[in-house]
Design a protein around this motif. Sequence first.
Motif, short mmCIF file in Angstrom:
data_model
loop_
_atom_site.label_atom_id
_atom_site.label_comp_id
_atom_site.label_asym_id
_atom_site.label_seq_id
_atom_site.Cartn_x
_atom_site.Cartn_y
_atom_site.Cartn_z
N ILE A 58 4.67 -2.86 17.92
CA ILE A 58 4.30 -3.48 16.67
C ILE A 58 4.84 -4.90 16.62
O ILE A 58 5.86 -5.19 17.21
N ALA A 59 4.13 -5.78 15.93
CA ALA A 59 4.56 -7.17 15.86
C ALA A 59 5.85 -7.30 15.07
O ALA A 59 6.28 -6.38 14.38
N GLY A 60 6.45 -8.44 15.17
CA GLY A 60 7.71 -8.69 14.49
C GLY A 60 8.83 -8.75 15.51
O GLY A 60 8.73 -8.13 16.56
N TYR A 73 -1.81 5.46 12.83
CA TYR A 73 -1.75 4.02 12.98
C TYR A 73 -0.84 3.42 11.93
O TYR A 73 -0.28 4.13 11.11
N PHE A 75 0.12 0.07 9.19
CA PHE A 75 -0.14 -1.16 8.47
C PHE A 75 1.19 -1.90 8.37
O PHE A 75 2.21 -1.31 8.02
N ARG A 76 1.18 -3.16 8.69
CA ARG A 76 2.41 -3.93 8.66
C ARG A 76 2.26 -5.15 7.76
O ARG A 76 1.32 -5.93 7.90
N VAL A 78 2.87 -8.72 6.70
CA VAL A 78 3.29 -9.93 7.42
C VAL A 78 4.39 -10.67 6.68
O VAL A 78 5.05 -11.52 7.26
N GLU A 84 3.77 0.77 7.09
CA GLU A 84 3.31 2.01 6.46
C GLU A 84 2.36 2.77 7.37
O GLU A 84 1.67 2.18 8.20
N GLU A 116 -3.06 -1.78 14.98
CA GLU A 116 -2.14 -2.24 13.96
C GLU A 116 -2.89 -3.14 13.00
O GLU A 116 -3.50 -4.10 13.40
N ILE A 117 -2.85 -2.75 11.75
CA ILE A 117 -3.47 -3.58 10.73
C ILE A 117 -2.36 -4.39 10.10
O ILE A 117 -1.29 -3.84 9.79
N SER A 118 -2.57 -5.66 9.91
CA SER A 118 -1.54 -6.39 9.19
C SER A 118 -2.14 -7.18 8.06
O SER A 118 -3.32 -7.48 8.04
N GLY A 119 -1.31 -7.48 7.11
CA GLY A 119 -1.76 -8.19 5.92
C GLY A 119 -0.63 -8.23 4.92
O GLY A 119 0.53 -8.13 5.31
N LEU A 120 -0.95 -8.39 3.67
CA LEU A 120 0.08 -8.39 2.63
C LEU A 120 0.11 -7.04 1.94
O LEU A 120 -0.93 -6.54 1.52
N CYS A 121 1.30 -6.45 1.82
CA CYS A 121 1.38 -5.17 1.14
C CYS A 121 1.28 -5.38 -0.37
O CYS A 121 1.34 -6.50 -0.86
#
Lengths: 129, 129
Positions: A58-60, A73, A75-76, A78, A84, A116-121
Motif C-alpha cells: 500500500i502507498a505511504g 481490498y 481504500f486509503r 491520501v 479501510e 488500492e483505491i485512494s482518495g479523501l475519506c
Amino acid sequence: MTKQREIILEELRKLKTHPTASDLYDIVRKRLPKISLGTVYRNLEILAEMGLIKKLEIAGKEKRWDGDISKHYHFRCVKCGKVEDIFLKDEDLEKLDSFFKNYINDNVKFEEMNVEISGLCKDCNTINN
Amino acid sequence: MTKQREIILEELRKLKTHPTASDLYDIVRKRLPKISLGTVYRNLEILAEMGLIKKLEIAGKEKRWDGDISKHYHFRCVKCGKVEDIFLKDEDLEKLDSFFKNYINDNVKFEEMNVEISGLCKDCNTINN
DNA sequence: CTATGTGCAAACTATTTGCCGTCTG
DNA sequence: CAGACGGCAAATAGTTTGCACATAG
C-alpha cells in the motif's frame, strides 16, 4: 512461537485498523513493556512469511499490516493515511479479475491482484469543505 | 521556472518509466552536474502542485513520479518494483468507476480513484520458475 | 532589487542489522 | 545444549530542512 510473537499476532488480529509497526509497538508494549521495536519489525515479517498475517502493498511511507488474511481490498485516505477495508461480493471479485486480465495478460504475468483505491475519506473530506 | 526545474520536467516527460527522485537526479545531473538531490525533491513536489506532473500514490518505500498526467492506472511488480502503465478504454474507465462507487459511497467521499494492480512482472515471473 | 530558488550538509523518519546474552524445544 | 530469538544501539535508506549565497523576473 515466542511470547512476543504470539502477543503481536494476537493484538494485530484484534484490530480493524491497519497499523504500522510502530502503532503496534505502542499497543504491544502495554503487555510487554520491555519489547523492542526491532522485535516488532522482525516478527511482523516472519508472521507474514508464515501466512498468518498480511503485509499490505500500500502507498505511504510506512508499511502497514493486516491481521485479516481473507481476500479484500483497501481504500486509503491520501490525507490522513487511514486505510479501510473493501470487501467485494464473490461475483464482483470475479468480474474485477476478468476485467483487468484483459488489459494485463499481454504485458505481465501475475500471481495476485491488489487493488488500492485512494482518495479523501469522509472525515478529511468534511474538514476540507 | 528555473533552469533546474525546466530540465527536471523535460527529462521526466521523456521517460515512460516511473522514476524515483534519485533516478531522476542521476539523469538530470548529466545536463546539470552541480544540481543537488534536494533541489530535485523540492522541484518534483512543486511541479506536482502546479499540475505539470503526477506524484504516484503507489506502494514501495520510494516515491515515484509520472510525467504523463493523463488518466491511467499502474501495475507494480512486487519483486523488482518496476511500474508499468495500464491505459483503459474510456468505456472501461466508466465501468470501473461505477463498479467501485457501489462499494465506496457509504463509507467515504472521494475525489480521485487510483487503482494499483500488483503482482509479478513478466521478467520476475520467468526468473522465478 | 527582492522574492524565490539553489547547493550543501545536517537532521529526520522508517526500517534493518550486528552483537551478545537469553530462552525454547 | 544448539539454534532461534530478543533487546539494544548503531547503521542505512529515503526524504526534508536550515542556511547563506545566487538568480529570475
